[in-house]
Design a protein around this motif. Structure first.
Motif, mmCIF file in Angstrom:
data_model
loop_
_atom_site.group_PDB
_atom_site.id
_atom_site.type_symbol
_atom_site.label_atom_id
_atom_site.label_comp_id
_atom_site.label_asym_id
_atom_site.label_seq_id
_atom_site.Cartn_x
_atom_site.Cartn_y
_atom_site.Cartn_z
ATOM 1 N N ALA A 152 -12.821 4.129 -1.406
ATOM 2 C CA ALA A 152 -13.460 4.177 -0.085
ATOM 3 C C ALA A 152 -13.199 5.506 0.611
ATOM 4 O O ALA A 152 -12.056 5.781 1.021
ATOM 5 N N PRO A 153 -14.221 6.340 0.779
ATOM 6 C CA PRO A 153 -14.021 7.604 1.499
ATOM 7 C C PRO A 153 -13.692 7.351 2.980
ATOM 8 O O PRO A 153 -14.355 6.552 3.646
ATOM 9 N N VAL A 154 -12.687 8.037 3.471
ATOM 10 C CA VAL A 154 -12.336 7.928 4.895
ATOM 11 C C VAL A 154 -13.314 8.767 5.713
ATOM 12 O O VAL A 154 -14.129 9.527 5.166
ATOM 13 N N ASN A 155 -13.238 8.642 7.022
ATOM 14 C CA ASN A 155 -14.184 9.355 7.896
ATOM 15 C C ASN A 155 -14.186 10.853 7.641
ATOM 16 O O ASN A 155 -15.250 11.501 7.627
ATOM 17 N N ASP A 156 -12.994 11.452 7.448
ATOM 18 C CA ASP A 156 -12.920 12.903 7.255
ATOM 19 C C ASP A 156 -13.620 13.335 5.969
ATOM 20 O O ASP A 156 -14.070 14.488 5.864
ATOM 21 N N ALA A 157 -13.708 12.432 4.985
ATOM 22 C CA ALA A 157 -14.407 12.768 3.751
ATOM 23 C C ALA A 157 -15.894 12.994 4.025
ATOM 24 O O ALA A 157 -16.500 13.949 3.507
ATOM 25 N N PHE A 158 -16.481 12.142 4.838
ATOM 26 C CA PHE A 158 -17.892 12.315 5.197
ATOM 27 C C PHE A 158 -18.085 13.524 6.111
ATOM 28 O O PHE A 158 -19.143 14.157 6.087
ATOM 29 N N ALA A 159 -17.057 13.850 6.886
ATOM 30 C CA ALA A 159 -17.162 15.008 7.777
ATOM 31 C C ALA A 159 -17.275 16.311 7.003
ATOM 32 O O ALA A 159 -17.742 17.326 7.541
ATOM 33 N N ILE A 209 -9.904 7.343 -0.194
ATOM 34 C CA ILE A 209 -9.923 8.677 -0.799
ATOM 35 C C ILE A 209 -10.426 9.713 0.208
ATOM 36 O O ILE A 209 -11.080 9.365 1.204
ATOM 37 N N ASP A 210 -10.108 10.991 -0.071
ATOM 38 C CA ASP A 210 -10.439 12.050 0.897
ATOM 39 C C ASP A 210 -11.704 12.799 0.554
ATOM 40 O O ASP A 210 -11.958 13.874 1.108
ATOM 41 N N ALA A 236 -11.534 13.845 -5.834
ATOM 42 C CA ALA A 236 -10.947 13.339 -4.587
ATOM 43 C C ALA A 236 -9.536 12.800 -4.838
ATOM 44 O O ALA A 236 -9.217 12.369 -5.956
ATOM 45 N N SER A 237 -8.718 12.810 -3.805
ATOM 46 C CA SER A 237 -7.348 12.297 -3.900
ATOM 47 C C SER A 237 -7.227 10.958 -3.185
ATOM 48 O O SER A 237 -7.855 10.748 -2.135
ATOM 49 N N VAL A 238 -6.429 10.078 -3.748
ATOM 50 C CA VAL A 238 -6.131 8.809 -3.089
ATOM 51 C C VAL A 238 -5.131 9.085 -1.967
ATOM 52 O O VAL A 238 -4.047 9.617 -2.201
ATOM 53 N N VAL A 239 -5.516 8.735 -0.738
ATOM 54 C CA VAL A 239 -4.646 8.997 0.410
ATOM 55 C C VAL A 239 -3.984 7.721 0.931
ATOM 56 O O VAL A 239 -3.022 7.783 1.704
ATOM 57 N N PRO A 256 0.834 -1.206 0.000
ATOM 58 C CA PRO A 256 0.000 0.000 0.000
ATOM 59 C C PRO A 256 0.867 1.254 0.000
ATOM 60 O O PRO A 256 2.009 1.237 0.450
ATOM 61 N N PHE A 257 0.314 2.353 -0.524
ATOM 62 C CA PHE A 257 1.071 3.603 -0.588
ATOM 63 C C PHE A 257 0.152 4.769 -0.258
ATOM 64 O O PHE A 257 -1.062 4.698 -0.426
ATOM 65 N N GLY A 258 0.738 5.867 0.206
ATOM 66 C CA GLY A 258 -0.021 7.085 0.466
ATOM 67 C C GLY A 258 0.136 7.565 1.892
ATOM 68 O O GLY A 258 0.411 6.770 2.806
ATOM 69 N N PRO A 259 -0.063 8.842 2.135
ATOM 70 C CA PRO A 259 0.174 9.426 3.469
ATOM 71 C C PRO A 259 -0.746 8.900 4.562
ATOM 72 O O PRO A 259 -0.355 8.844 5.723
ATOM 73 N N ALA A 260 -1.969 8.521 4.214
ATOM 74 C CA ALA A 260 -2.913 8.048 5.234
ATOM 75 C C ALA A 260 -2.682 6.595 5.614
ATOM 76 O O ALA A 260 -3.329 6.109 6.555
#
Length: 231
Positions: free
Chosen positions: A139-146, A225-226, A208-211, A79-83
């Motif tokens: 898959a949107p992360v929690n902050d995306a829905f926020a 994604i964000d 959206a960006s892939v995190v 896997p890759f990405g800051p998140a």
């Protein structure tokens, strides 16, 4: 008489000199023979030693190359990405743990996807996602829905039809590795398309960006994604 005696003495002297020099000559011949034997022996042995050394070097290079190839292949699938650093290091919600379960179950074990999982349960899509082979899920992360106003989010969660459209718009009916994303446009289970752009480890899906990308589950590849994608 005197001449005869002198000749005899001379013959004796010559014989003595010859006897004295004969061992030296034999020794010299023996030394030359030994040197020749040693030279021949050295000439025969040297190529074998050099050949053995060359073969050992070649084998070592092959083994080293194999190790590097294995390592490159292992790193290519990570896997890759800051998140990705927010994903648990072990347990069911870790990358290794998620790889053992189908996608809805795997997402339910990952705390970064708690809101998405609640939406999937509200839409009744868990069994469908778990039983369908070879998917890609953005898959949107929690902050995306926020980022969605709470009233709008509550209204979406209460409307199963609209919620199903939104969620299935995040799912592609084929398994996409990072190198496949360059194709650009993919049809979703909702029926319309998403647009992917980027390269290497930097990708966007619509706006959206892939995190955290290339996360494996038993039946899907997941890209966190964000943002929430809207059809």
């Amino acid at each position: 008489m005197r001449i005869t005696r002198v000749s005899r003495v001379r013959r004796i002297a010559i014989a003595v000199v010859a006897a004295a020099t004969l061992p030296l000559g034999l020794a010299a011949c023996s030394s030359d023979d030994d040197s020749a034997d040693q030279n021949e022996s050295g000439a025969e042995n040297a190529p074998e030693e050099e050949t053995d050394g060359a073969e050992d070097g070649a084998n070592a290079g092959t083994e080293e190359g194999d190790g590097m190839a294995d390592g490159g292949a292992s790193r290519a699938g990570e896997p890759f990405g800051p998140a990705c650093s927010a994903v648990p290091a072990d347990g069911a919600g870790s990358f290794d743990g998620m790889a053992q379960d189908p996608v809805a179950t795997a997402a339910g074990n990952n705390p970064e996807l708690a809101t998405l999982v609640a939406a999937v349960e509200a839409a009744g899509l868990g069994d469908t996602l778990n039983s369908t082979a070879d998917l890609t899920v953005f898959a949107p992360v929690n902050d995306a829905f926020a980022g969605i106003p709470q009233d709008d989010l509550d209204a979406l969660l209460a409307d199963q039809g609209a919620l199903t459209d939104v969620l299935t718009y995040h799912v592609v009916g084929q398994r996409l590795a990072p190198e496949d994303l360059a194709a650009g446009t993919f049809e979703t289970l909702q029926g319309t398309t998403v647009t992917v752009a980027g390269e290497g480890e930097s990708w966007t899906v619509n706006d959206a960006s892939v995190v955290c990308g290339n996360v494996q589950t038993a039946n899907a590849t997941v890209y966190l994604i964000d943002g929430v994608l809207m059809p």
